[in-house]
Design a protein around this motif. Structure first.
Motif, PDB file in Angstrom:
ATOM      1  N   LEU A  98      17.669  -9.668  -4.680  1.00  0.00           N
ATOM      2  CA  LEU A  98      17.293  -9.427  -6.066  1.00  0.00           C
ATOM      3  C   LEU A  98      18.517  -9.453  -6.974  1.00  0.00           C
ATOM      4  O   LEU A  98      18.504 -10.076  -8.042  1.00  0.00           O
ATOM      5  CB  LEU A  98      16.578  -8.073  -6.166  1.00  0.00           C
ATOM      6  N   GLU A  99      19.586  -8.791  -6.553  1.00  0.00           N
ATOM      7  CA  GLU A  99      20.786  -8.665  -7.387  1.00  0.00           C
ATOM      8  C   GLU A  99      21.417 -10.028  -7.650  1.00  0.00           C
ATOM      9  O   GLU A  99      21.812 -10.346  -8.782  1.00  0.00           O
ATOM     10  CB  GLU A  99      21.796  -7.730  -6.728  1.00  0.00           C
ATOM     11  N   LEU A 133      11.079 -13.791  -5.031  1.00  0.00           N
ATOM     12  CA  LEU A 133      11.313 -13.312  -3.666  1.00  0.00           C
ATOM     13  C   LEU A 133      10.025 -12.866  -2.991  1.00  0.00           C
ATOM     14  O   LEU A 133       9.865 -13.021  -1.775  1.00  0.00           O
ATOM     15  CB  LEU A 133      12.328 -12.174  -3.687  1.00  0.00           C
ATOM     16  N   THR A 134       9.116 -12.322  -3.776  1.00  0.00           N
ATOM     17  CA  THR A 134       7.843 -11.863  -3.202  1.00  0.00           C
ATOM     18  C   THR A 134       6.929 -13.038  -2.879  1.00  0.00           C
ATOM     19  O   THR A 134       6.406 -13.150  -1.764  1.00  0.00           O
ATOM     20  CB  THR A 134       7.144 -10.903  -4.175  1.00  0.00           C
ATOM     21  N   GLN A 139       9.119 -10.833   0.363  1.00  0.00           N
ATOM     22  CA  GLN A 139       9.878  -9.595   0.187  1.00  0.00           C
ATOM     23  C   GLN A 139       9.098  -8.632  -0.706  1.00  0.00           C
ATOM     24  O   GLN A 139       8.252  -9.045  -1.505  1.00  0.00           O
ATOM     25  CB  GLN A 139      11.253  -9.886  -0.416  1.00  0.00           C
ATOM     26  N   ARG A 140       9.388  -7.356  -0.564  1.00  0.00           N
ATOM     27  CA  ARG A 140       8.612  -6.340  -1.275  1.00  0.00           C
ATOM     28  C   ARG A 140       9.355  -5.907  -2.537  1.00  0.00           C
ATOM     29  O   ARG A 140      10.305  -5.124  -2.476  1.00  0.00           O
ATOM     30  CB  ARG A 140       8.357  -5.137  -0.357  1.00  0.00           C
ATOM     31  N   HIS A 141       8.940  -6.457  -3.679  1.00  0.00           N
ATOM     32  CA  HIS A 141       9.547  -6.114  -4.967  1.00  0.00           C
ATOM     33  C   HIS A 141       8.435  -5.972  -6.001  1.00  0.00           C
ATOM     34  O   HIS A 141       7.518  -6.797  -6.045  1.00  0.00           O
ATOM     35  CB  HIS A 141      10.514  -7.197  -5.433  1.00  0.00           C
ATOM     36  N   LEU A 159       2.575  -0.821  -5.389  1.00  0.00           N
ATOM     37  CA  LEU A 159       2.868  -1.956  -4.510  1.00  0.00           C
ATOM     38  C   LEU A 159       2.554  -1.597  -3.056  1.00  0.00           C
ATOM     39  O   LEU A 159       3.081  -0.623  -2.520  1.00  0.00           O
ATOM     40  CB  LEU A 159       4.343  -2.341  -4.649  1.00  0.00           C
ATOM     41  N   PRO A 160       1.697  -2.376  -2.390  1.00  0.00           N
ATOM     42  CA  PRO A 160       1.351  -2.054  -1.004  1.00  0.00           C
ATOM     43  C   PRO A 160       2.477  -2.408  -0.030  1.00  0.00           C
ATOM     44  O   PRO A 160       3.434  -3.093  -0.409  1.00  0.00           O
ATOM     45  CB  PRO A 160       0.114  -2.908  -0.745  1.00  0.00           C
ATOM     46  N   GLN A 161       2.337  -1.984   1.208  1.00  0.00           N
ATOM     47  CA  GLN A 161       3.334  -2.280   2.230  1.00  0.00           C
ATOM     48  C   GLN A 161       3.101  -3.642   2.866  1.00  0.00           C
ATOM     49  O   GLN A 161       4.027  -4.236   3.426  1.00  0.00           O
ATOM     50  CB  GLN A 161       3.300  -1.199   3.317  1.00  0.00           C
ATOM     51  N   THR A 162       1.877  -4.132   2.800  1.00  0.00           N
ATOM     52  CA  THR A 162       1.557  -5.430   3.404  1.00  0.00           C
ATOM     53  C   THR A 162       0.908  -6.335   2.354  1.00  0.00           C
ATOM     54  O   THR A 162       0.473  -5.885   1.297  1.00  0.00           O
ATOM     55  CB  THR A 162       0.587  -5.257   4.579  1.00  0.00           C
TER      56      THR A 162
END
Length: 355
Positions: free
Chosen positions: A107-108, A125-126, A131-133, A171-174
């Protein structure tokens, strides 16, 4: 509540989500990046044909990084917010020079590239890598503001901070890529700014604005203010070959890097200005009715003047930010929408008086 929200949203998405968008097929970071930049402040239905043409012309990072800004602006013509195209070009060059031709996967690092903020980086990224963002584009802001019945304008920093916290909490985990696309789709197709289709909403049970019976009251719009008016005179100069003079605008500012007509102050005597500034005498001149174009922060009042240049002595020096163009050869240049409309009218006028 967060698990219930995401579960209901994903169930809805599996049946009603927009799963056939062109950037959903082979969603590489590059393809998702292009789509996310185009989708900033622009609706999907408008973006799709531009995206398809752009990807056909620039299928990967090397072709984009090595292209000229004129090629990119030419394909962007009509999509608006042209700083996005210039940032895209510069970011591609930086990726090519500093990241081995591959978009960064953190992200950065993504946020260090021109034109990529936190929400855009998170979406890339998601959607491309799973990825989880959290994200917070305009549609998501509206959905979350209604869920929480937040009364203030989302542009305020304290409200934006609150919405980011809410976006991260839900935001969910999956299935994060599907969830991210789902919440964007919900805002675009159901939880719309006007006339939201609340009976069809999968998360209406948790929506405080719906419970209050006034979802359109949220979020509060940007405070209105009177837009300033800027005036200019644009010269549609024709030579004896039927070509029109175009001038590249400075790289920053209004229509930065695009091609337009020469401009002179509204009160200036056109013939004198052309003689003094360009060295060309005018043979005949006609003033058109004014044209107005509205931007986010101001309104531009354009006074078009069509004029013919006398004789053969109207060559431009090379290299130059001025060029004589035939009417049918301008498609590869980046031209703002008002300029395109004036060129179309000029072409109609010339063809109408041609023998």
């Amino acid at each position: 509540m967060s698990r219930t929200f995401s579960q209901h949203l994903l169930t809805w998405f599996d049946t009603h989500g927009r799963q056939d968008l062109p950037w959903k097929h082979n969603p590489t970071p590059y393809r998702v990046w292009i789509s996310e930049i185009m989708l900033q402040q622009t609706q999907v239905v408008t973006v799709i044909p531009y995206y398809q043409r752009f990807i056909k012309h620039f299928p990967d990072m090397p072709t984009l990084a090595q292209a000229s800004v004129d090629e990119i602006l030419g394909l962007w013509t009509g999509l608006g917010y042209y700083a996005r195209a210039r940032n895209l070009h510069r970011a591609a060059q930086l990726v090519w020079e500093s990241h081995g031709g591959e978009l960064p996967t953190t992200l950065e690092a993504l946020m260090e590239l021109p034109g990529i903020g936190r929400s855009t980086a998170g979406a890339i990224l998601t959607l491309a890598l799973g990825q989880r963002h959290p994200i917070l584009d305009g549609n998501v802001k509206r959905v979350l503001a209604r869920q929480e019945a937040i009364p203030e304008w989302p542009g305020q920093s304290k409200v934006e901070k609150q919405l980011w916290q809410q976006s991260e909490k839900l935001l969910p985990q999956t299935r994060v890529a599907d969830y991210t696309q789902a919440i964007m789709d919900l805002g675009a197709t159901v939880c719309t700014r006007r006339h939201p289709r609340c009976p069809s909403c999968p998360v209406k049970e948790t929506c405080r604005a719906y419970a209050q019976g006034n979802p359109e009251a949220y979020p509060r719009p940007r405070p209105r203010k009177r837009l300033p008016l800027r005036t200019t005179r644009m010269l549609l100069l024709l030579n004896d070959q039927g070509e029109v003079l175009l001038e590249r605008r400075p790289p920053v500012g209004l229509w930065g890097g695009l091609w337009s007509f020469p401009e002179c102050p509204p009160q200036t005597e056109v013939a004198l200005w052309c003689q003094e500034q360009l060295g060309w005498p005018i043979e005949e001149m006609m003033t058109w009715p004014p044209v107005r174009h509205h931007f986010t922060h101001f309104t531009l009042h354009i006074q078009p003047v069509v004029a013919r240049i006398q004789g053969q002595g109207c060559q431009v020096m090379e290299p130059s930010d001025q060029v004589w163009c035939k009417m049918g050869t301008m498609s590869k240049r980046g031209l703002p929408a008002p300029i395109l409309r004036m060129l179309a009218r000029l072409r109609e006028q010339l063809e109408g008086i041609s023998p």
